[in-house]
Design a protein around this motif. Structure first.
Motif, PDB file in Angstrom:
ATOM      1  N   TYR A 331      -1.564 -28.115  81.571  1.00  0.00           N
ATOM      2  CA  TYR A 331      -0.743 -27.305  80.667  1.00  0.00           C
ATOM      3  C   TYR A 331       0.730 -27.218  81.064  1.00  0.00           C
ATOM      4  CZ  TYR A 331      -5.010 -26.053  78.305  1.00  0.00           C
ATOM      5  OH  TYR A 331      -6.183 -26.113  77.591  1.00  0.00           O
ATOM      6  N   LYS A 332       1.123 -27.943  82.122  1.00  0.00           N
ATOM      7  CA  LYS A 332       2.541 -28.030  82.507  1.00  0.00           C
ATOM      8  C   LYS A 332       3.184 -26.652  82.631  1.00  0.00           C
ATOM      9  CE  LYS A 332       1.772 -32.415  81.799  1.00  0.00           C
ATOM     10  NZ  LYS A 332       1.411 -33.263  82.944  1.00  0.00           N
ATOM     11  N   GLY A 333       2.384 -25.680  83.061  1.00  0.00           N
ATOM     12  CA  GLY A 333       2.902 -24.341  83.265  1.00  0.00           C
ATOM     13  C   GLY A 333       2.965 -23.477  82.026  1.00  0.00           C
ATOM     14  N   THR A 334       2.601 -24.016  80.842  1.00  0.00           N
ATOM     15  CA  THR A 334       2.602 -23.183  79.629  1.00  0.00           C
ATOM     16  C   THR A 334       1.448 -22.187  79.645  1.00  0.00           C
ATOM     17  OG1 THR A 334       1.336 -24.851  78.402  1.00  0.00           O
ATOM     18  CG2 THR A 334       3.746 -24.945  78.233  1.00  0.00           C
ATOM     19  N   PHE A 335       0.383 -22.503  80.392  1.00  0.00           N
ATOM     20  CA  PHE A 335      -0.655 -21.544  80.734  1.00  0.00           C
ATOM     21  C   PHE A 335      -0.571 -21.302  82.234  1.00  0.00           C
ATOM     22  CE2 PHE A 335      -2.298 -22.369  76.624  1.00  0.00           C
ATOM     23  CZ  PHE A 335      -3.221 -21.376  76.318  1.00  0.00           C
ATOM     24  N   THR A 336      -0.770 -20.063  82.646  1.00  0.00           N
ATOM     25  CA  THR A 336      -0.701 -19.715  84.059  1.00  0.00           C
ATOM     26  C   THR A 336      -2.031 -19.156  84.525  1.00  0.00           C
ATOM     27  OG1 THR A 336       0.197 -17.540  83.472  1.00  0.00           O
ATOM     28  CG2 THR A 336       1.781 -19.278  83.999  1.00  0.00           C
ATOM     29  N   PRO A 337      -2.329 -19.251  85.829  1.00  0.00           N
ATOM     30  CA  PRO A 337      -3.618 -18.761  86.331  1.00  0.00           C
ATOM     31  C   PRO A 337      -3.845 -17.290  86.023  1.00  0.00           C
ATOM     32  CG  PRO A 337      -2.582 -20.175  87.967  1.00  0.00           C
ATOM     33  CD  PRO A 337      -1.564 -19.961  86.877  1.00  0.00           C
ATOM     34  N   LEU A 338      -5.075 -16.970  85.657  1.00  0.00           N
ATOM     35  CA  LEU A 338      -5.469 -15.600  85.335  1.00  0.00           C
ATOM     36  C   LEU A 338      -6.644 -15.214  86.226  1.00  0.00           C
ATOM     37  CD1 LEU A 338      -5.309 -13.079  83.456  1.00  0.00           C
ATOM     38  CD2 LEU A 338      -6.860 -14.277  81.899  1.00  0.00           C
ATOM     39  N   TYR A 339      -6.524 -14.062  86.881  1.00  0.00           N
ATOM     40  CA  TYR A 339      -7.560 -13.597  87.797  1.00  0.00           C
ATOM     41  C   TYR A 339      -8.118 -12.238  87.389  1.00  0.00           C
ATOM     42  CZ  TYR A 339      -5.480 -17.234  90.717  1.00  0.00           C
ATOM     43  OH  TYR A 339      -5.000 -18.430  91.184  1.00  0.00           O
ATOM     44  N   SER A 340      -7.914 -11.859  86.142  1.00  0.00           N
ATOM     45  CA  SER A 340      -8.399 -10.563  85.685  1.00  0.00           C
ATOM     46  C   SER A 340      -8.893 -10.687  84.252  1.00  0.00           C
ATOM     47  CB  SER A 340      -7.286  -9.517  85.759  1.00  0.00           C
ATOM     48  OG  SER A 340      -6.256  -9.814  84.843  1.00  0.00           O
ATOM     49  N   TYR A 341      -9.579  -9.646  83.793  1.00  0.00           N
ATOM     50  CA  TYR A 341     -10.082  -9.639  82.429  1.00  0.00           C
ATOM     51  C   TYR A 341      -9.026  -9.159  81.444  1.00  0.00           C
ATOM     52  CZ  TYR A 341     -14.460 -10.761  84.538  1.00  0.00           C
ATOM     53  OH  TYR A 341     -15.442 -11.426  85.248  1.00  0.00           O
ATOM     54  N   VAL A 342      -8.093  -8.360  81.921  1.00  0.00           N
ATOM     55  CA  VAL A 342      -6.949  -7.926  81.124  1.00  0.00           C
ATOM     56  C   VAL A 342      -5.747  -8.741  81.589  1.00  0.00           C
ATOM     57  CG1 VAL A 342      -5.422  -6.002  80.563  1.00  0.00           C
ATOM     58  CG2 VAL A 342      -7.877  -5.607  80.858  1.00  0.00           C
ATOM     59  N   PRO A 343      -5.063  -9.445  80.706  1.00  0.00           N
ATOM     60  CA  PRO A 343      -3.982 -10.325  81.147  1.00  0.00           C
ATOM     61  C   PRO A 343      -2.790  -9.581  81.719  1.00  0.00           C
ATOM     62  CG  PRO A 343      -4.080 -10.262  78.755  1.00  0.00           C
ATOM     63  CD  PRO A 343      -5.282  -9.527  79.252  1.00  0.00           C
ATOM     64  N   GLU A 344      -2.076 -10.292  82.560  1.00  0.00           N
ATOM     65  CA  GLU A 344      -0.877  -9.742  83.181  1.00  0.00           C
ATOM     66  C   GLU A 344       0.101  -9.269  82.111  1.00  0.00           C
ATOM     67  OE1 GLU A 344       2.683 -11.202  86.240  1.00  0.00           O
ATOM     68  OE2 GLU A 344       1.130 -12.591  85.569  1.00  0.00           O
ATOM     69  N   GLY A 345       0.695  -8.102  82.349  1.00  0.00           N
ATOM     70  CA  GLY A 345       1.676  -7.549  81.421  1.00  0.00           C
ATOM     71  C   GLY A 345       1.157  -6.372  80.637  1.00  0.00           C
ATOM     72  N   LEU A 346      -0.166  -6.221  80.550  1.00  0.00           N
ATOM     73  CA  LEU A 346      -0.748  -5.084  79.859  1.00  0.00           C
ATOM     74  C   LEU A 346      -1.127  -4.005  80.865  1.00  0.00           C
ATOM     75  CD1 LEU A 346      -3.079  -6.636  77.130  1.00  0.00           C
ATOM     76  CD2 LEU A 346      -0.808  -5.661  76.838  1.00  0.00           C
ATOM     77  N   THR A 347      -0.977  -2.765  80.455  1.00  0.00           N
ATOM     78  CA  THR A 347      -1.318  -1.641  81.320  1.00  0.00           C
ATOM     79  C   THR A 347      -2.786  -1.704  81.736  1.00  0.00           C
ATOM     80  OG1 THR A 347       0.347  -0.238  80.282  1.00  0.00           O
ATOM     81  CG2 THR A 347      -1.420   0.869  81.476  1.00  0.00           C
ATOM     82  N   GLY A 348      -3.021  -1.603  83.036  1.00  0.00           N
ATOM     83  CA  GLY A 348      -4.377  -1.629  83.549  1.00  0.00           C
ATOM     84  C   GLY A 348      -4.801  -2.964  84.122  1.00  0.00           C
ATOM     85  N   ALA A 349      -3.999  -4.014  83.924  1.00  0.00           N
ATOM     86  CA  ALA A 349      -4.367  -5.332  84.444  1.00  0.00           C
ATOM     87  C   ALA A 349      -4.392  -5.304  85.965  1.00  0.00           C
ATOM     88  CB  ALA A 349      -3.378  -6.383  83.940  1.00  0.00           C
ATOM     89  N   ASN A 350      -5.401  -5.957  86.530  1.00  0.00           N
ATOM     90  CA  ASN A 350      -5.431  -6.149  87.976  1.00  0.00           C
ATOM     91  C   ASN A 350      -5.836  -7.598  88.258  1.00  0.00           C
ATOM     92  OD1 ASN A 350      -8.245  -6.349  87.702  1.00  0.00           O
ATOM     93  ND2 ASN A 350      -8.628  -4.269  88.454  1.00  0.00           N
ATOM     94  N   GLU A 351      -6.060  -7.924  89.502  1.00  0.00           N
ATOM     95  CA  GLU A 351      -6.495  -9.279  89.841  1.00  0.00           C
ATOM     96  C   GLU A 351      -7.826  -9.188  90.577  1.00  0.00           C
ATOM     97  OE1 GLU A 351      -3.158 -11.270  91.797  1.00  0.00           O
ATOM     98  OE2 GLU A 351      -2.640 -12.130  89.839  1.00  0.00           O
ATOM     99  N   SER A 352      -8.781  -8.559  89.938  1.00  0.00           N
ATOM    100  CA  SER A 352     -10.065  -8.270  90.571  1.00  0.00           C
ATOM    101  C   SER A 352     -10.802  -9.530  91.003  1.00  0.00           C
ATOM    102  CB  SER A 352     -10.942  -7.451  89.622  1.00  0.00           C
ATOM    103  OG  SER A 352     -11.064  -8.087  88.365  1.00  0.00           O
TER     104      SER A 352
END
Length: 542
Positions: A331-352
């Motif tokens: 994805y050439k950086g257009t998608f980034t790694p996600l380590y949580s069920y709520v995506p980064e930037g939303l209130t409550g997101a963590n990297e569980s």
């Protein structure tokens, strides 16, 4: 039996029929411009429609159509994720378990039928009654009943008090208001019947409908909602099965807009093309791997059913997925790694997920995966079938799942049977327990962490993957009615931690919105916004 209101309103106008000539985009030179009927635009997409009936689909391709043609009680204005009255005059909590909506006067569907509170009650009653496996009825988990004191008043009676989410749910895929004289009360209504019935009251109506080939829209002069008059008179949407053809047509000016989904390589290439503009919008889209708790290896209905072994299999796969490789190589950086069920930037997101799996810092760890499987008594290499859908999530899905297959097989722990199916069949098969593990993507209905929890982790959920954790179910319900922001954020984090331990799904990528438009097209920046609704009425050419 028809109500008195229904009997007063039967005045269905003649709708435009389907035509074999629909694939000829009359009047569109270089994709659009002025025609004898006014301004025109042509949009291209590789998205697929499942159904026009709001009760029968819960996917971005179908919702893209619904956003153009159906009215909502509440909606998001351009440029904002916050809901406001759409065809409603007002909407407010009149008690802690009652949400009251007052409709605007004089509302009509394009066929001439009056749009009253009776249609609103019918809309939500049928969602609950039909409860289609591919539909969004799970979003109405807190709805008890709907009352209509008069033709302009709707009262939603809620099960739990202080619902923080219900206004946003009314703007989501469960919220399009339908015509009770056209739609069935207890079964899905066919696309052709909806189009023939001209059962629309949004910014556009549909004049031509060829399933997943072409949809032609005409501006609705009687639209009375929040978003105002459409800027373009007619819009033609072409559906592509090959993203390379979509790229070719937008760069050569055969279409005006390409929206969902081009490959990352194509987007990167088009950024250097002076004839088009690449418009970027806020993120929120995620990709994830779903496990069917019945049919995955050692699942509940398999001959070797064993919950501990099934969990070890899910954990081992979580240990092995190389998110960085997918992000950079595919994805050439257009998608980034996600380590949580709520995506980064939303209130409550963590990297569980990050600390629990792999090396604890986001990278894969084959040794840890091997230890988990050995401790659970799982013999390796273990056969596993994984399904993905290339045309639904873009051409890069094949490369994405080739990496996941390699991640699993190069460890020596798995042998992967990787298969692809077209979307319409895929959406049926996945809820029929035919796929032990499979790809899905999620494009949010509203900008709140709840939309990444409620559809997936309630006992009765959209995934239909037989995940059932009563504690998680109760926490999801609790966060939705928790008014204190800090307490709600803590609950959202707790839910993610518990699901991360269970691994109903493995989220692994987060991406942004992208559209490619002709250099003379304006308005994409206005609608490619945090509402996550791409509305054609904001676009114009010239």
């Amino acid at each position: 039996m028809a109500s008195a209101t229904q009997n007063r309103r039967r005045a269905i106008a003649t709708a435009a029929g389907l035509s074999a000539a629909a694939l000829v985009l009359a009047g569109c030179t270089a994709g659009g411009g002025e025609t004898s009927g006014g301004s025109s635009l042509t949009i291209g997409t590789t998205e697929q429609i499942t159904a026009l009936d709001p009760a029968g689909s819960y996917d971005n391709g179908s919702f893209a159509v619904m956003n153009q043609v159906y009215p909502f009680l509440l909606n998001t204005p351009y440029g904002s994720p916050d809901v406001e009255p759409d065809i409603a005059e007002s909407a407010e909590f009149t008690s802690d378990t009652q949400y009251t909506v007052k409709l605007k006067e004089g509302l009509k569907f394009a066929n001439g039928n009056e749009l009253t509170s009776s249609d609103v009650k019918f809309t939500f009653d049928r969602q609950v009654a039909i409860a289609d496996e591919n539909g969004p009825s799970s979003l109405l988990y807190n709805l008890d009943s709907v009352e209509t004191p008069d033709d302009l008043t709707v009262v939603f009676n809620l099960i739990s008090p202080n619902d923080q989410i219900f206004p946003q749910i009314l703007s989501s895929p469960v919220g399009p208001i339908v015509d009770e004289d056209v739609f069935s009360a207890d079964s899905l209504t066919a696309d052709d019947d909806i189009v023939e019935g001209n059962a629309f009251a949004g910014q556009y109506t549909i004049t031509t409908y060829n399933f997943n080939e072409l949809v032609s829209y005409k501006k609705n002069p009687d639209y009375q909602g929040l978003l105002g008059e459409a800027k373009t008179d007619t819009v033609n949407v072409k559906y592509y099965t090959d993203a390379s053809n979509l790229k070719l047509d937008v760069q050569e000016g055969n279409i005006d807009v390409a929206h969902r989904t081009l490959s990352a390589t194509d987007i990167e290439d088009l950024r250097g093309n002076d004839n088009v503009k690449v418009v970027d919008g806020p993120g929120g889209e995620i990709r994830y791997l779903v496990f069917n708790f019945n049919t995955m290896p050692f699942g509940a209905t398999t001959a070797e059913a064993d919950p501990a072994k099934a969990l070890a299999v899910r954990q081992a796969i979580a240990d092995l997925i190389d998110r960085d490789a997918i992000s950079e190589d595919v994805y050439k950086g257009t998608f980034t790694p996600l380590y949580s069920y709520v995506p980064e930037g939303l209130t409550g997101a963590n990297e569980s997920l990050k600390g629990l799996y792999g090396d604890g810092n986001g990278a894969p760890d084959p040794d840890k995966a091997a230890e988990r499987l050995a401790a659970a008594g799982v013999s390796t290499p273990l056969d596993i079938s994984i399904q993905y859908v290339a045309e639904r999530y873009g051409p890069s899905s094949s490369d994405e799942y080739a990496i996941i297959k390699d991640n699993l097989e190069s460890s020596g722990l798995f042998t992967v049977n990787l298969q692809s199916t077209e979307w319409v069949q895929y959406s049926k098969d996945r809820v029929a327990d035919l796929y032990p593990a499979y790809q899905l993507g999620w494009f949010p209905d509203y900008s709140d962490a709840d939309n990444y929890l409620t559809p997936f982790f309630l006992t009765k959920n959209f995934l239909s993957n037989h995940y059932d954790n009563q504690e998680v179910n109760d926490l999801v319900l609790e966060q939705a009615v928790t008014a204190d922001p800090a307490a709600r954020e803590a609950l959202i984090g707790e839910i993610q931690d518990k699901v991360a331990a269970d691994l109903s799904t493995i989220p692994y990528m987060q991406g942004a919105q992208v559209a490619v438009v002709g250099k003379d097209v304006s308005g994409a920046e206005d609608t490619l916004d945090a509402s996550f609704k791409f509305r054609y009425a904001a676009l114009s050419k010239g």
